[in-house]
Design a protein around this motif. Structure first.
Motif, PDB file in Angstrom:
ATOM      1  N   ASP A 631     -33.195  56.497  75.836  1.00  0.00           N
ATOM      2  CA  ASP A 631     -33.905  57.791  76.818  1.00  0.00           C
ATOM      3  C   ASP A 631     -32.652  58.683  76.923  1.00  0.00           C
ATOM      4  N   ARG A 632     -31.622  58.782  76.343  1.00  0.00           N
ATOM      5  CA  ARG A 632     -30.628  59.557  76.558  1.00  0.00           C
ATOM      6  C   ARG A 632     -30.013  59.477  77.764  1.00  0.00           C
ATOM      7  N   SER A 633     -30.074  58.453  78.507  1.00  0.00           N
ATOM      8  CA  SER A 633     -29.545  58.243  79.928  1.00  0.00           C
ATOM      9  C   SER A 633     -28.053  58.358  79.717  1.00  0.00           C
ATOM     10  N   PRO A 634     -27.471  59.301  80.584  1.00  0.00           N
ATOM     11  CA  PRO A 634     -25.907  59.331  80.446  1.00  0.00           C
ATOM     12  C   PRO A 634     -25.258  57.992  80.877  1.00  0.00           C
ATOM     13  N   PHE A 635     -25.641  57.071  81.651  1.00  0.00           N
ATOM     14  CA  PHE A 635     -24.979  56.031  81.904  1.00  0.00           C
ATOM     15  C   PHE A 635     -25.546  54.732  81.335  1.00  0.00           C
ATOM     16  N   ASN A 636     -27.057  54.505  81.326  1.00  0.00           N
ATOM     17  CA  ASN A 636     -27.601  53.313  80.891  1.00  0.00           C
ATOM     18  C   ASN A 636     -27.391  53.073  79.392  1.00  0.00           C
ATOM     19  N   ASP A 637     -27.704  54.191  78.688  1.00  0.00           N
ATOM     20  CA  ASP A 637     -27.681  54.144  77.116  1.00  0.00           C
ATOM     21  C   ASP A 637     -26.289  53.576  76.662  1.00  0.00           C
ATOM     22  N   PRO A 638     -25.004  54.383  77.066  1.00  0.00           N
ATOM     23  CA  PRO A 638     -23.866  53.578  76.761  1.00  0.00           C
ATOM     24  C   PRO A 638     -23.763  52.257  76.976  1.00  0.00           C
ATOM     25  N   LEU A 639     -24.203  51.742  78.154  1.00  0.00           N
ATOM     26  CA  LEU A 639     -24.117  50.400  78.338  1.00  0.00           C
ATOM     27  C   LEU A 639     -24.974  49.537  77.674  1.00  0.00           C
ATOM     28  N   LYS A 640     -26.194  49.819  77.278  1.00  0.00           N
ATOM     29  CA  LYS A 640     -26.984  49.012  76.403  1.00  0.00           C
ATOM     30  C   LYS A 640     -26.558  48.954  74.911  1.00  0.00           C
ATOM     31  N   VAL A 641     -25.926  50.088  74.560  1.00  0.00           N
ATOM     32  CA  VAL A 641     -25.136  50.038  73.131  1.00  0.00           C
ATOM     33  C   VAL A 641     -24.187  49.355  73.302  1.00  0.00           C
ATOM     34  N   GLU A 642     -23.329  49.279  74.127  1.00  0.00           N
ATOM     35  CA  GLU A 642     -22.180  48.212  74.296  1.00  0.00           C
ATOM     36  C   GLU A 642     -22.670  46.907  74.117  1.00  0.00           C
ATOM     37  N   LEU A 643     -23.343  46.543  75.046  1.00  0.00           N
ATOM     38  CA  LEU A 643     -23.864  45.203  75.107  1.00  0.00           C
ATOM     39  C   LEU A 643     -24.560  44.473  73.799  1.00  0.00           C
ATOM     40  N   ALA A 644     -25.275  45.440  73.083  1.00  0.00           N
ATOM     41  CA  ALA A 644     -26.159  45.204  72.266  1.00  0.00           C
ATOM     42  C   ALA A 644     -24.979  44.978  70.738  1.00  0.00           C
ATOM     43  N   ASN A 645     -24.030  45.809  70.849  1.00  0.00           N
ATOM     44  CA  ASN A 645     -23.175  45.850  69.816  1.00  0.00           C
ATOM     45  C   ASN A 645     -22.229  44.707  69.871  1.00  0.00           C
ATOM     46  N   ALA A 646     -21.991  44.149  71.008  1.00  0.00           N
ATOM     47  CA  ALA A 646     -21.053  42.852  71.395  1.00  0.00           C
ATOM     48  C   ALA A 646     -21.928  41.724  70.858  1.00  0.00           C
ATOM     49  N   MET A 647     -23.363  41.794  71.386  1.00  0.00           N
ATOM     50  CA  MET A 647     -23.991  40.541  71.187  1.00  0.00           C
ATOM     51  C   MET A 647     -24.259  40.502  69.353  1.00  0.00           C
ATOM     52  N   ALA A 648     -24.845  41.648  69.034  1.00  0.00           N
ATOM     53  CA  ALA A 648     -24.965  41.497  67.358  1.00  0.00           C
ATOM     54  C   ALA A 648     -23.680  41.226  66.750  1.00  0.00           C
ATOM     55  N   ASP A 649     -22.559  41.528  67.023  1.00  0.00           N
ATOM     56  CA  ASP A 649     -21.537  41.393  66.255  1.00  0.00           C
ATOM     57  C   ASP A 649     -20.884  39.862  66.020  1.00  0.00           C
ATOM     58  N   VAL A 650     -21.181  39.159  67.263  1.00  0.00           N
ATOM     59  CA  VAL A 650     -20.896  37.761  67.260  1.00  0.00           C
ATOM     60  C   VAL A 650     -22.131  36.861  66.569  1.00  0.00           C
ATOM     61  N   LEU A 651     -23.327  37.496  66.684  1.00  0.00           N
ATOM     62  CA  LEU A 651     -24.484  36.571  66.247  1.00  0.00           C
ATOM     63  C   LEU A 651     -24.691  36.936  64.811  1.00  0.00           C
ATOM     64  N   GLY A 652     -24.205  38.177  64.264  1.00  0.00           N
ATOM     65  CA  GLY A 652     -24.638  38.496  63.074  1.00  0.00           C
ATOM     66  C   GLY A 652     -25.802  39.459  62.901  1.00  0.00           C
ATOM     67  N   ALA A 653     -26.497  39.945  63.909  1.00  0.00           N
ATOM     68  CA  ALA A 653     -27.511  40.474  63.808  1.00  0.00           C
ATOM     69  C   ALA A 653     -27.401  42.056  63.897  1.00  0.00           C
ATOM     70  N   ARG A 654     -28.301  42.593  63.790  1.00  0.00           N
ATOM     71  CA  ARG A 654     -28.626  44.259  63.472  1.00  0.00           C
ATOM     72  C   ARG A 654     -29.176  44.839  64.488  1.00  0.00           C
ATOM     73  N   ILE A 655     -28.897  46.119  64.907  1.00  0.00           N
ATOM     74  CA  ILE A 655     -29.365  46.761  65.900  1.00  0.00           C
ATOM     75  C   ILE A 655     -30.400  48.003  65.709  1.00  0.00           C
ATOM     76  N   ARG A 656     -31.611  47.975  66.350  1.00  0.00           N
ATOM     77  CA  ARG A 656     -32.528  49.108  66.232  1.00  0.00           C
ATOM     78  C   ARG A 656     -32.829  50.017  67.288  1.00  0.00           C
ATOM     79  N   PHE A 657     -32.396  51.377  67.165  1.00  0.00           N
ATOM     80  CA  PHE A 657     -32.834  52.214  68.347  1.00  0.00           C
ATOM     81  C   PHE A 657     -34.009  52.751  68.142  1.00  0.00           C
ATOM     82  N   LEU A 658     -34.719  52.916  69.227  1.00  0.00           N
ATOM     83  CA  LEU A 658     -36.046  53.547  69.303  1.00  0.00           C
ATOM     84  C   LEU A 658     -36.133  54.462  70.279  1.00  0.00           C
TER      85      LEU A 658
END
Length: 766
Positions: A631-658
């Motif tokens: 939602d282009r939040s200046p604070f929550n979006d970076p945190l969501k992306v950081e956590l999603a990337n960390a989890m996907a990297d270890v789990l071998g998953a992919r990310i989908r932005f909506l």
């Protein structure tokens, strides 16, 4: 594994606890009764009583900062002078608190009775002119006692916020009373100021001593005070000073505006003074006098019954503490399995209070309570001397009593002197409790305890606790990423496992460790150290299953337990102390009505020193796609992306932005969002897809788009009670509409919006 205790009482709570326990009988009941003893010099009795309390208050402040343990004066005396004196102190304090509670309860009923004496025109309400006989007043007091016993048995929570509000209301009402009446003070009422002599003043002093009993009540929860080195002495000093000044000022006004015959012996002096001065005042057809009397009566009843209820809670802790220390009957340790309250201690305390209300007069109750109180204060001063005179390395209080040892010696000698000036009943009672305490200890407890004053075991325990704390601080490193997983009592084993499995990939990718902490919340009726000392089957199961799970993970996990009276404060305080980077907690879906009454999750988000993520719904075993609703939040979006990337990297998953936009959104907006997603894609180390959802029904369309995802990340902000009742947050509606596990992400940098925030969100994104 041991349980820690949570400190969550600040300076305001310390002042509120002390003043809330003092503003009661001293103002609303005793001035008239004490004037019958001292005449107009009754004001000196209140001042002298405050001075007599100062040495004990200062000693309590020092001992509380050196040994911030639950139990207060009893613990300090037992540890300093030994278990025999501790037995005397415990029994004496127990009796004093029961007497004080009885005084407040009985006195409050006289104010209710006062209503029946007023003509109907004075209150402008249809009341019959009648007077409850004394047995009727006692019966009313017993009825209230039974209600309060039931409240304490089921463990109804009492909050510092309510206590603080009560104190503020009392101060406002009393301030208005003084301002309205001080101009009518008649100096002639002070003629014959010393007619009753020094004996009358000392007798009145003994009578009003109980007015200041609450100043050290906060010592019973010393272990729960935040920054005790500052808040305990400062809070005690402020509460004692303000209350003593208020007492003196109000007594000065009462004596100055009422004839001696109208004040002496009255159990409801505030109401009587207001009725005499303003009873017939009518302005614009409105009976102002009746409203004033009604206000005073309401204030008095609220203050006194609140004191009585708190008296049952506080008093019941002392037989529980004595029993825990093997100084009293074991049955008083019994904790009800359902309500988690000390049933036997509460029932016994309540029964004694009922007996006192049924058989004793107001002045008798007050004098006996004062005698037991001053006896305990003498022992407190002696305990401080015992600690100071022993060369103990661990005894290092943050606050040192000024004027040591002269202040303590004055407290001891003045206390002994004032007891000798009491009537034979109070003197014999004081001597009797000393003899009973010694005999009870020798005949019952001596062979059950193996310790002495300033025991070596206490020194080792305190030194060991400090060593653990110092070691923990040394081992903490700022470059590690720490996730705190608070486990509440209602979290199931499966939910706990899911939280740990969700945190593990983040820690593996970022480095650091996980802290899994079980937070046990107990009723205010149960001292924290008592609850912490008991290891239940649930505690053992928690430790065992967590240890088993940790063995299967490839990340370091630390496990602990904390006991507190307020879980949300405990979680935030622990996160701050441990320098946590992220709180990952379970959250059940909350109704909009629940939001109106306030949610713990909102309080945590608002006060947490770190980022917070709440998990809803059950986790899936395999995670192949993580959806991030941006939602282009200046604070929550970076945190969501950081956590999603960390989890996907270890789990071998992919990310989908909506990203959801209105059907009529301009092409320029779509291009901006696409560029935004491209920038996020460049930052990620895993495969990324992105999509823009054009819809007039955001929740319905996004929930359909999210069906293929295994985990969903949404932004969340603290709720505004009334606005969110009208316009529910989009993240709440979306989380409720999907079945996938949801992470509600809140960055510590997120600015809390105004009350218009949810309305604007609804207009922009629905």
């Amino acid at each position: 594994m041991t349980k820690d205790l949570e400190r969550d009482l600040g300076l305001g709570a310390v002042i509120a606890i002390s003043m809330g326990a003092m503003i009661g009988s001293g103002i609303f009941i005793l001035p008239g009764v004490a004037m019958a003893e001292a005449g107009p010099a009754v004001i000196l009795a209140f001042v002298i009583a405050a001075i007599l309390v100062v040495p004990a208050a200062l000693s309590i402040a020092e001992l509380g900062t050196a040994m911030p343990e639950a139990g207060g004066d009893y613990v300090f005396i037992e540890r300093g002078l030994g278990p025999s004196f501790g037995t005397i102190a415990g029994l004496g304090t127990w009796l004093m608190l029961m007497l004080k509670g009885s005084l407040a309860l009985y006195g409050g009923m006289f104010y209710i009775n006062f209503i029946y004496q007023l003509p109907t025109w004075e209150l402008a309400i249809p009341l019959l002119e009648a007077t409850l006989p004394i047995p009727g007043v006692r019966a009313l007091g017993i009825t209230f006692a039974l209600i309060f016993i039931g409240i304490n048995l089921i463990g109804v929570k009492q909050t510092g916020g309510i206590q603080s509000i009560m104190v503020v209301i009392m101060l406002v009402i009393l301030g208005v009373f003084v301002a309205a009446t001080i101009v009518q003070v008649d100096g002639a009422n002070y003629d014959g100021f010393f007619d009753e002599g020094i004996d009358g003043i000392l007798g009145a002093t003994a009578l009003v001593l109980v007015s200041y009993a609450g100043v050290t009540k906060v010592a019973a929860v010393a272990e729960e005070i935040e920054n005790p080195g500052r808040n305990l002495p400062l809070g005690l000093s402020i509460s004692l000073g303000v209350t003593a000044f208020l007492y003196a000022l109000i007594v000065f006004v009462l004596v100055g505006v009422m004839e001696a015959d109208d004040l002496e012996g009255h159990n409801e002096p505030m109401a009587e003074a207001t009725r005499l001065l303003f009873g017939e005042t009518v302005i614009g057809g409105v009976p102002i006098g009746g409203l004033a009397v009604g206000g005073i009566i309401i204030a008095a009843v609220l203050a006194l019954v609140s004191t009585a209820n708190a008296g049952i809670l506080t008093a019941s802790r002392y037989p529980l503490a004595l029993s825990r220390d093997k100084l009293f009957l074991e049955r008083f340790e019994y904790i009800h399995p359902r309500f988690n309250t000390p049933t036997v201690a509460i029932l016994t305390t309540g029964a004694v209070i009922i007996f006192i209300v049924a058989t004793q007069n107001v002045d008798e109750i007050a004098k006996m309570a004062g005698a037991f109180q001053i006896l305990v204060y003498i022992l407190v001063c002696g305990a401080l001397i015992a600690f100071r005179e022993r060369d103990l390395e661990w005894y290092d209080p943050d606050f040192h009593t000024p004027g040591y040892p002269w202040v303590q010696l004055f407290g001891i000698l003045s206390g002994i002197f004032i007891i000798t000036q009491m009537e034979a009943r109070e003197i014999l009672g004081s001597i009797g409790i000393v003899i009973l305490g010694f005999l009870w200890f020798k005949l019952y407890a001596a062979d059950k305890v193996d310790r002495e004053g300033v025991a070596k075991g206490l020194a080792r325990r305190e030194a060991g606790r400090q060593f653990v704390q110092d070691t923990e601080e040394q081992l903490e490193r700022a470059d590690e990423f720490e996730i705190l997983i608070p486990i509440r009592q209602d979290v199931t084993r499966e939910q706990e496992d899911a939280l740990i499995h969700m945190a593990a990939p983040i820690v593996r990718q970022r480095g650091g460790h996980i802290r899994v902490v079980r937070f046990d919340e107990v009723p205010d009726q149960v001292p924290l150290d008592t609850a912490a000392a008991e290891l239940s089957e649930a505690d053992v199961e928690f430790e065992q299953r967590t240890d088993e799970l940790v063995c299967d993970l490839e990340v370091p996990v630390e496990v602990g337990e904390i006991v507190s009276h307020d879980t949300r404060h405990a979680v935030v305080n622990f996160a701050e102390r441990s320098s946590a980077d992220l709180i990952l907690a379970r959250q059940e879906a909350t109704s909009r009505l629940g939001t109106l009454f306030g949610r713990d999750t909102d309080w945590i988000m608002e006060h947490a020193p770190c980022d917070v993520v709440f998990v809803q719904h059950e986790q899936r075993t395999d995670i192949n796609e993580i959806a991030v609703v941006t939602d282009r939040s200046p604070f929550n979006d970076p945190l969501k992306v950081e956590l999603a990337n960390a989890m996907a990297d270890v789990l071998g998953a992919r990310i989908r932005f909506l990203f959801a936009v209105d059907e009529s959104a301009p092409e320029e907006l779509l291009e901006t969002i696409e560029d935004y997603h491209d920038e996020l894609d460049d930052l990620c180390t895993v495969p990324v897809d992105s999509a823009i959802v054009r819809t007039d029904d955001v929740v319905s369309s996004l929930s359909s788009e999210l069906e293929s995802s295994d985990l969903v990340m949404l932004s969340t902000v603290t709720h505004r009670r009334l606005p969110d009742l009208v316009v529910e947050q989009r993240s709440d509606r979306l989380a409720a509409a999907i079945e996938q596990p949801v992470l509600l992400v809140h960055s510590k940098q997120t600015r809390r919006g105004s009350f218009l925030r949810p309305i604007l969100d609804r207009l922009l994104f629905n």
